[in-house]
Enzyme design. Structure first.
Site, PDB file in Angstrom:
ATOM      1  N   HIS B  79       0.922  -1.237  -0.005  1.00  0.00           N
ATOM      2  CA  HIS B  79      -0.068   0.128   0.132  1.00  0.00           C
ATOM      3  C   HIS B  79       1.051   1.164  -0.080  1.00  0.00           C
ATOM      4  O   HIS B  79       0.826   2.204  -0.848  1.00  0.00           O
ATOM      5  CB  HIS B  79      -0.895  -0.011   1.246  1.00  0.00           C
ATOM      6  CG  HIS B  79      -1.432   1.406   1.423  1.00  0.00           C
ATOM      7  ND1 HIS B  79      -2.481   1.872   0.735  1.00  0.00           N
ATOM      8  CD2 HIS B  79      -1.351   2.301   2.429  1.00  0.00           C
ATOM      9  CE1 HIS B  79      -2.908   3.046   1.196  1.00  0.00           C
ATOM     10  NE2 HIS B  79      -2.061   3.144   2.235  1.00  0.00           N
ATOM     11  N   ASP B 108       6.834  22.419 -25.582  1.00  0.00           N
ATOM     12  CA  ASP B 108       6.692  20.849 -25.271  1.00  0.00           C
ATOM     13  C   ASP B 108       7.794  20.744 -24.209  1.00  0.00           C
ATOM     14  O   ASP B 108       8.324  21.880 -23.809  1.00  0.00           O
ATOM     15  CB  ASP B 108       7.152  19.916 -26.237  1.00  0.00           C
ATOM     16  CG  ASP B 108       6.671  18.551 -25.702  1.00  0.00           C
ATOM     17  OD1 ASP B 108       6.958  17.902 -24.990  1.00  0.00           O
ATOM     18  OD2 ASP B 108       6.128  17.923 -26.907  1.00  0.00           O
ATOM     19  N   TRP B 144       6.896   0.145   3.929  1.00  0.00           N
ATOM     20  CA  TRP B 144       7.770   1.072   2.829  1.00  0.00           C
ATOM     21  C   TRP B 144       9.000   1.605   3.249  1.00  0.00           C
ATOM     22  O   TRP B 144       9.841   1.864   2.495  1.00  0.00           O
ATOM     23  CB  TRP B 144       6.822   1.839   2.192  1.00  0.00           C
ATOM     24  CG  TRP B 144       6.707   3.278   3.316  1.00  0.00           C
ATOM     25  CD1 TRP B 144       5.943   3.598   4.335  1.00  0.00           C
ATOM     26  CD2 TRP B 144       7.341   4.582   2.795  1.00  0.00           C
ATOM     27  NE1 TRP B 144       6.423   4.772   4.975  1.00  0.00           N
ATOM     28  CE2 TRP B 144       7.191   5.392   3.820  1.00  0.00           C
ATOM     29  CE3 TRP B 144       8.258   4.649   1.701  1.00  0.00           C
ATOM     30  CZ2 TRP B 144       7.538   6.698   3.680  1.00  0.00           C
ATOM     31  CZ3 TRP B 144       8.682   6.126   1.706  1.00  0.00           C
ATOM     32  CH2 TRP B 144       8.466   6.911   2.643  1.00  0.00           C
ATOM     33  N   SER B 172      13.651   6.761 -13.429  1.00  0.00           N
ATOM     34  CA  SER B 172      12.701   7.453 -14.134  1.00  0.00           C
ATOM     35  C   SER B 172      12.626   8.619 -13.308  1.00  0.00           C
ATOM     36  O   SER B 172      12.346   9.798 -14.196  1.00  0.00           O
ATOM     37  CB  SER B 172      11.388   6.418 -14.078  1.00  0.00           C
ATOM     38  OG  SER B 172      10.038   7.158 -14.047  1.00  0.00           O
ATOM     39  N   SER B 173      12.332   9.009 -12.053  1.00  0.00           N
ATOM     40  CA  SER B 173      11.993  10.118 -11.277  1.00  0.00           C
ATOM     41  C   SER B 173      13.286  11.236 -11.702  1.00  0.00           C
ATOM     42  O   SER B 173      12.902  12.150 -11.854  1.00  0.00           O
ATOM     43  CB  SER B 173      11.990   9.833 -10.147  1.00  0.00           C
ATOM     44  OG  SER B 173      11.045   9.246  -9.560  1.00  0.00           O
ATOM     45  N   HIS B 256      12.714  12.239   4.119  1.00  0.00           N
ATOM     46  CA  HIS B 256      12.183  13.364   4.625  1.00  0.00           C
ATOM     47  C   HIS B 256      11.782  14.409   3.352  1.00  0.00           C
ATOM     48  O   HIS B 256      10.841  14.741   3.160  1.00  0.00           O
ATOM     49  CB  HIS B 256      12.688  14.080   5.754  1.00  0.00           C
ATOM     50  CG  HIS B 256      11.745  14.937   6.508  1.00  0.00           C
ATOM     51  ND1 HIS B 256      10.805  14.575   7.025  1.00  0.00           N
ATOM     52  CD2 HIS B 256      11.499  16.458   5.992  1.00  0.00           C
ATOM     53  CE1 HIS B 256       9.830  15.774   7.162  1.00  0.00           C
ATOM     54  NE2 HIS B 256      10.380  16.730   6.711  1.00  0.00           N
ATOM     55  N   GLU B 258      11.549  13.556   0.459  1.00  0.00           N
ATOM     56  CA  GLU B 258      10.377  12.574  -0.403  1.00  0.00           C
ATOM     57  C   GLU B 258       9.259  13.224  -0.024  1.00  0.00           C
ATOM     58  O   GLU B 258       8.192  13.308  -0.754  1.00  0.00           O
ATOM     59  CB  GLU B 258      10.537  11.141  -0.060  1.00  0.00           C
ATOM     60  CG  GLU B 258       9.397  10.227  -0.482  1.00  0.00           C
ATOM     61  CD  GLU B 258       9.443  10.171  -2.186  1.00  0.00           C
ATOM     62  OE1 GLU B 258      10.365  10.730  -2.761  1.00  0.00           O
ATOM     63  OE2 GLU B 258       8.234  10.027  -2.701  1.00  0.00           O
ATOM     64  N   TYR B 260       8.400  15.965   0.954  1.00  0.00           N
ATOM     65  CA  TYR B 260       7.856  17.271   0.295  1.00  0.00           C
ATOM     66  C   TYR B 260       7.930  17.161  -1.257  1.00  0.00           C
ATOM     67  O   TYR B 260       7.192  18.060  -1.771  1.00  0.00           O
ATOM     68  CB  TYR B 260       9.032  18.304   0.842  1.00  0.00           C
ATOM     69  CG  TYR B 260       8.805  18.707   2.412  1.00  0.00           C
ATOM     70  CD1 TYR B 260       7.925  19.677   2.468  1.00  0.00           C
ATOM     71  CD2 TYR B 260       9.584  18.017   3.270  1.00  0.00           C
ATOM     72  CE1 TYR B 260       7.572  19.818   3.780  1.00  0.00           C
ATOM     73  CE2 TYR B 260       9.219  18.133   4.398  1.00  0.00           C
ATOM     74  CZ  TYR B 260       8.318  19.269   4.881  1.00  0.00           C
ATOM     75  OH  TYR B 260       8.107  19.579   6.331  1.00  0.00           O
ATOM     76  N   SER B 271      -2.113  27.158  -4.696  1.00  0.00           N
ATOM     77  CA  SER B 271      -1.919  28.410  -4.948  1.00  0.00           C
ATOM     78  C   SER B 271      -2.490  28.922  -6.192  1.00  0.00           C
ATOM     79  O   SER B 271      -2.438  30.152  -6.552  1.00  0.00           O
ATOM     80  CB  SER B 271      -0.421  28.737  -4.746  1.00  0.00           C
ATOM     81  OG  SER B 271       0.211  28.210  -3.401  1.00  0.00           O
ATOM     82  N   HIS B 305      14.391  13.705  12.691  1.00  0.00           N
ATOM     83  CA  HIS B 305      13.097  13.267  13.775  1.00  0.00           C
ATOM     84  C   HIS B 305      12.415  12.281  13.416  1.00  0.00           C
ATOM     85  O   HIS B 305      11.293  11.959  14.198  1.00  0.00           O
ATOM     86  CB  HIS B 305      12.142  14.683  13.453  1.00  0.00           C
ATOM     87  CG  HIS B 305      11.725  14.861  12.115  1.00  0.00           C
ATOM     88  ND1 HIS B 305      11.641  15.853  11.507  1.00  0.00           N
ATOM     89  CD2 HIS B 305      11.375  13.977  11.340  1.00  0.00           C
ATOM     90  CE1 HIS B 305      11.064  15.706  10.282  1.00  0.00           C
ATOM     91  NE2 HIS B 305      10.819  14.652  10.246  1.00  0.00           N
ATOM     92  N   HIS B 306      12.825  11.204  12.633  1.00  0.00           N
ATOM     93  CA  HIS B 306      12.180  10.252  12.499  1.00  0.00           C
ATOM     94  C   HIS B 306      12.829   8.859  13.304  1.00  0.00           C
ATOM     95  O   HIS B 306      12.438   7.833  13.493  1.00  0.00           O
ATOM     96  CB  HIS B 306      12.359   9.439  11.004  1.00  0.00           C
ATOM     97  CG  HIS B 306      11.573  10.493   9.948  1.00  0.00           C
ATOM     98  ND1 HIS B 306      10.330  10.170   9.708  1.00  0.00           N
ATOM     99  CD2 HIS B 306      12.030  11.411   9.354  1.00  0.00           C
ATOM    100  CE1 HIS B 306       9.760  11.159   8.766  1.00  0.00           C
ATOM    101  NE2 HIS B 306      10.997  11.923   8.439  1.00  0.00           N
ATOM    102  N   THR B 331       5.931  26.705   6.698  1.00  0.00           N
ATOM    103  CA  THR B 331       4.700  26.247   6.388  1.00  0.00           C
ATOM    104  C   THR B 331       3.647  26.981   6.953  1.00  0.00           C
ATOM    105  O   THR B 331       2.662  27.287   6.280  1.00  0.00           O
ATOM    106  CB  THR B 331       4.761  24.719   7.166  1.00  0.00           C
ATOM    107  OG1 THR B 331       5.857  24.136   6.790  1.00  0.00           O
ATOM    108  CG2 THR B 331       3.483  24.150   6.654  1.00  0.00           C
ATOM    109  N   LYS B 334       2.762  29.760   4.554  1.00  0.00           N
ATOM    110  CA  LYS B 334       1.948  29.485   3.323  1.00  0.00           C
ATOM    111  C   LYS B 334       0.455  29.354   3.872  1.00  0.00           C
ATOM    112  O   LYS B 334      -0.320  29.997   3.003  1.00  0.00           O
ATOM    113  CB  LYS B 334       2.368  27.997   3.019  1.00  0.00           C
ATOM    114  CG  LYS B 334       3.617  28.122   2.099  1.00  0.00           C
ATOM    115  CD  LYS B 334       3.947  26.930   1.531  1.00  0.00           C
ATOM    116  CE  LYS B 334       5.179  27.163   0.227  1.00  0.00           C
ATOM    117  NZ  LYS B 334       4.360  27.512  -0.767  1.00  0.00           N
ATOM    118  N   ARG B 453       1.422   1.229  15.364  1.00  0.00           N
ATOM    119  CA  ARG B 453       1.097   1.214  13.748  1.00  0.00           C
ATOM    120  C   ARG B 453       1.508  -0.269  13.289  1.00  0.00           C
ATOM    121  O   ARG B 453       2.322  -0.949  13.973  1.00  0.00           O
ATOM    122  CB  ARG B 453       1.672   2.277  12.914  1.00  0.00           C
ATOM    123  CG  ARG B 453       3.180   2.049  12.950  1.00  0.00           C
ATOM    124  CD  ARG B 453       3.852   3.251  12.462  1.00  0.00           C
ATOM    125  NE  ARG B 453       3.767   3.602  10.936  1.00  0.00           N
ATOM    126  CZ  ARG B 453       4.588   4.256  10.258  1.00  0.00           C
ATOM    127  NH1 ARG B 453       5.620   4.777  10.633  1.00  0.00           N
ATOM    128  NH2 ARG B 453       4.408   4.332   8.946  1.00  0.00           N
TER     129      ARG B 453
END
Ligand SMILES: [Cu+2]
Lengths: 379, 528
Positions: B79, B108, B144, B172-173, B256, B258, B260, B271, B305-306, B331, B334, B453
């Site tokens: 998932h 293009d 994951w 690819s990315s 991290h 990622e 964002y 926006s 922080h993880h 943040t 925003k 979890r």
């Protein structure tokens, strides 16, 4: 459009109001099952206070921001004839809403820093316990005593996982052997793991600490109030991650001392019981008990395992092969797999019994048995 | 400006798309590639969603009814992987492909053939990943975040396929990101200075830099896994002198930024949309740009922080706590800017606006719980419980996914030349907005109350909330089928897009003819 728009606005506002309202109602009846526990240690109380401060700050910020937006959604809508203003910046206000949050953060950082420093102060402890995570149980070694044992999910819970757990006391939160510590003493935990990463968490103590193979992490607690405190493994550690609870029983010093003495003599007696010859029926009975406690998580109650990760015992090549190979597998495990070396976890009687059981249960019918003396010789 | 934009050169007039399957297999047109990305992402959204449904069915009541714990672990692992790498990231690349050229006045993407390659690597990678379900050893079951040694020493052989899939996704990315940067840097219409770029373009430019910076780190960590698993190295194996914690440092150095990568384009879309429907310019454009940049920079220095519970040294914990708290400032800027954009506007509430407003509300909740978890001592309690599950789902579902829905409804009239059914879209919105809260809000409660979890079963005191959560999940999952219906209906039988789609919309993409020609902006428009 206008009537429709109004209805929409009402619904949107309702949604917007619901969220902070839920937050507030959560705080109002701060029952154990809605909010963080206050716990039973100074640490957990401090953490709880920080949590509540944060929560309220968040509620205030949320109500402020959401309030402005909801007001705006109601009033500044085209259907009400609102004409769009064209302003698009204001240095003053942008500075204000950068500086105020920054100050708020500084205010929040102070108690958190103090708490963190205290949390990490493992000095001047009264006793030390080594906690080792295994797939899927905990081992507790009392470093100041000659005492160590494993703590597995209680059979009362395990038996009901696949049927109906309602009505089981402390379902998934009960173990066969509880960790016992004395009240009022600073207990230092040295936490590590044997295979994968686990994490040792008792919410009432106010912290969790990862158990990492090859590392020893320190943590401590001091519980004044005797009682039973429960928690669970909180780092994904494989199939039975959800089934390795932690139960700590805090006893007054005198009762604790008595408990230690009792445990020690029980261990001695168990070891001594290996000095005699055991009958087949005795071995099978004992073996079933050990199997259902220690081996069942992987090899399953019916001996079918969960192939290919965990092979079946029923008809297994080793389980129905020569005794020596079977005993060797049980005692020394298979390095690099989940099959642990049980020589270090079980005594002679338990090993003899469980191997005998595996050879004669699940339709294996080998008809032979292992004596505790054989195990002793193989050590 | 609009006259130059709509002028179509004679020689291009008949140069339409190729016929048949070749149009897609060899597509180099940014619109076709964007379309393929979006459909792939949608398909993966439903595959990942199906896994989530299995999870919620199993957790509907205590005890194990549907799957065994091994399957359960596979379900949440796949998932997460499918949603992150198969749905949200590709969906944003699809948006980038469609919108960046239209919005900056480019004909293009800068490198159309590389674009084709980066698209086709995606389905191949996803196929590699999903094919593990049909192999001995079955799909990955290590989360994951695939922490070593669970994913190295203790994982089945299929983990090598997972590694290969991640490599392909990374390539690819990275190619996609290079393309975005090259396009934005080189192909902007004359007069479009950096500080005149639409916010969506800005956020994607910054996202692209994040991708280039961290995808190689992900590739590095899976390569170390690969050699640990197969070639006798011991990067993450303590018994061989390695360090399992190093895995987490490297993973979260990728992980991290990622998050964002998934959320910055959402900021961009919102926006764009809020000013359109408030009929008022975006408040604080410049500070929005700087805040995005600040968030991106900070995302590189907060990974610890993880890891508050892993036994970092005290100094490390303090540093990561302070650094993480800092993210709240940009943040916050925003969110305040969005509220100020709405303030004294002249708002209407079409589906894109509804999803965007819900985004601001609900993302704020995710942001606030994020602030709570930044506090080291409090995180010792929150960590690895359903509280964190609630937090990141608030940022990713009513966050990123709502922004994707908002953006789709907003730009679909340009993409397919037809309007979607506004009434159905509003129903889709209300069903989603309500169910998503039923699904995720109570997860805060069970998390605080101590439910870890990634568990297939739970103590009885969590039973009531889990049932509510599951019901929310089923309703949310089913309502997304409406989205497919609405989009397909628009494409097949929607009313033709009027000349003015949204009254307040500004930008180059709105000045193109309807239906959109296969090639647009062949002569660059002028921006002044
Ligand atoms: Cu564990």
């Amino acid at each position: 459009m206008s009537a429709n728009g109004n209805r929409m606005a009402r619904r949107l506002a309702w949604l917007g109001a619901l969220v902070p309202a839920l937050f507030v109602s959560q705080v109002a009846n701060a029952a154990w099952d809605l909010n963080l526990t206050q716990g039973v240690t100074e640490t957990s109380q401090t953490v709880f206070d920080i949590h509540m401060t944060l929560l309220w700050i968040c509620v205030v910020i949320g109500v402020g921001v959401f309030g402005v937006m909801i007001y705006s959604i109601f009033t500044h809508r085209k259907s009400k004839g609102a004409v769009a203003a064209q302003f698009h910046e204001s240095t003053t206000i942008e500075i204000i809403w950068t500086v105020i949050p920054t100050l708020l953060l500084v205010v929040m950082a102070i108690p958190s820093t103090v708490a963190l420093i205290d949390l990490e102060d493992n000095s001047a402890s009264d006793m030390s316990i080594q906690v080792v995570g295994y797939q899927w149980k905990w081992q507790y070694k009392y470093l100041d005593e000659e005492l160590d044992f494993f703590s597995n999910l209680a059979a009362s819970s395990r038996d009901q996982i696949n049927s109906d757990p309602t009505g089981v006391d402390n379902y998934l939160l009960e173990v066969d052997n509880r960790l016992v510590i004395p009240a009022g003493k600073k207990v230092r935990f040295l936490i590590t793991a044997n295979d994968v990463i686990h994490s040792w968490w008792v919410p009432d103590f106010g912290w969790k600490q990862d158990a990492i193979p090859g590392f020893i992490n320190e943590a401590w607690t001091r519980v004044e109030e005797p009682g039973i405190y429960r928690g669970q493994c909180t780092e994904l550690c494989g199939i039975d991650h959800g089934f390795m609870p932690i139960v700590v029983e805090v006893k007054p010093q005198a009762e604790y001392d008595a408990w230690v003495a009792e445990q020690k003599s029980a261990l001695k007696a168990a070891a001594a019981s290996g000095d005699r010859e055991w009958a087949m029926a005795e071995l099978m009975e004992k073996g079933e008990e050990v199997y259902m406690r220690v081996c069942v998580a992987c090899h399953q109650a019916n001996g079918q395992g969960i192939p290919p990760a965990f092979p079946a015992i029923a008809g297994g090549a080793i389980s129905t092969g020569p005794i020596k190979g079977h005993l060797d597998q049980a005692m020394n495990g298979v390095p690099g797999t989940a099959m642990q070396a049980f020589a270090a976890q079980l005594n002679d009687v338990e090993l003899a019994a469980v191997v005998t059981y595996q050879r004669n249960a699940f339709g294996n019918e080998m008809g032979d048995m292992v004596q505790p003396a054989d195990v002793k010789a193989a050590r | 400006m609009s006259t130059t934009a709509t002028a179509v050169e004679g020689e291009h007039h008949h140069h339409g798309p190729a016929k048949g399957i070749g149009r897609w297999l060899f597509a180099t047109n940014h619109k076709d590639i964007g379309t393929m990305y979006l459909w792939t992402a949608l398909a993966m959204f439903f595959l990942g969603g199906a896994f989530a449904m299995v999870i919620r069915m199993e957790l509907f009541q205590p005890g194990l009814q549907l799957v065994n714990p091994d399957w359960f672990n596979r379900m949440f692992t796949m998932h997460g992987l499918v949603m992150v790498f198969g749905a949200i990231m590709p969906a944003w690349v699809g948006f980038a492909n469609w919108q960046i050229p239209l919005m900056i006045g480019a004909p293009d993407m800068a490198m159309p053939r590389m674009n084709l390659l980066s698209y086709w690597l995606l389905p191949v990678a996803l196929l590699v990943l999903v094919s593990t379900f049909f192999m001995e050893g079955n799909a990955p079951a290590f989360g994951w975040t695939f922490y070593a040694p669970l994913s190295t020493t203790f994982a089945p052989d299929t983990a090598d396929f997972f590694i290969f899939g991640v490599h392909l996704l990374g390539i690819s990315s990275i190619m996609g990101a290079i393309n975005v940067i090259a396009t934005i840097v080189n192909l902007r219409a004359p007069g479009m200075t950096l500080m005149k770029m639409p916010m969506f373009v800005w956020t994607w430019l910054i996202t692209a830099f994040l991708l280039i910076a961290v995808m190689p780190v992900l590739a590095g960590v899976v390569t170390m896994m690969l050699t640990d698993r197969n070639f006798g190295t011991a990067f993450f194996d303590a018994s061989g002198g390695g360090d399992p914690l190093m895995f987490q440092h490297i993973f979260w150095f990728f992980g991290h930024p990622e998050v964002y990568i998934m959320i910055l384009p959402s900021f961009g879309v919102v926006s764009q949309i809020l000013p359109t429907f408030a009929r008022k310019p975006l408040f604080g454009y410049a500070s929005m740009v700087y805040a995005t940049g600040a968030i991106a920079f900070l995302s590189f220095i907060v990974w610890g922080h993880h890891m508050f519970a892993t036994g970092l040294p005290l100094a490390g914990e303090l540093y990561f706590m302070y650094a993480t708290m800092l993210i709240a400032v940009p943040t916050g800027v925003k969110i305040f800017n969005w509220a100020a954009t709405m303030w004294r506007g002249s708002m209407t509430f079409e589906a894109p606006m509804l999803f965007s407003i819900a985004f601001v509300f609900l993302f704020t909740i995710g942001g606030l719980t994020g602030l709570m978890m930044a506090m080291g001592p409090a995180d010792m309690q929150y960590h690895s419980t359903y509280f964190i599950v609630a937090h990141f789902h608030y940022t990713l579902v009513p966050g990123a996914v709502f922004a994707l829905m908002a953006g789709t409804y907003y730009w679909l009239p340009i993409w397919c030349g037809r309007m979607y059914d506004e009434k159905l879209a509003k129903i889709h919105f209300w069903l989603s907005a309500i169910s998503v809260n039923v699904l995720f809000f109570p997860q805060h409660f069970v998390g605080l109350a101590g439910m870890p979890r990634r568990v297939p079963d739970y103590p009885l005191q969590f039973a009531d909330f889990n049932m509510i959560i599951s019901i929310g999940g089923f309703v949310y999952g089913l309502s997304q089928l409406m989205f497919v219906y609405i989009v397909v209906k628009a494409i097949r039988s929607g009313k033709p897009t009027p000349d003015q789609v949204w009254e307040g919309a500004k930008g180059l993409e709105w000045e193109l003819p309807n239906p959109l020609p296969f090639h647009t902006h062949t002569t660059p428009p002028r921006v002044d």
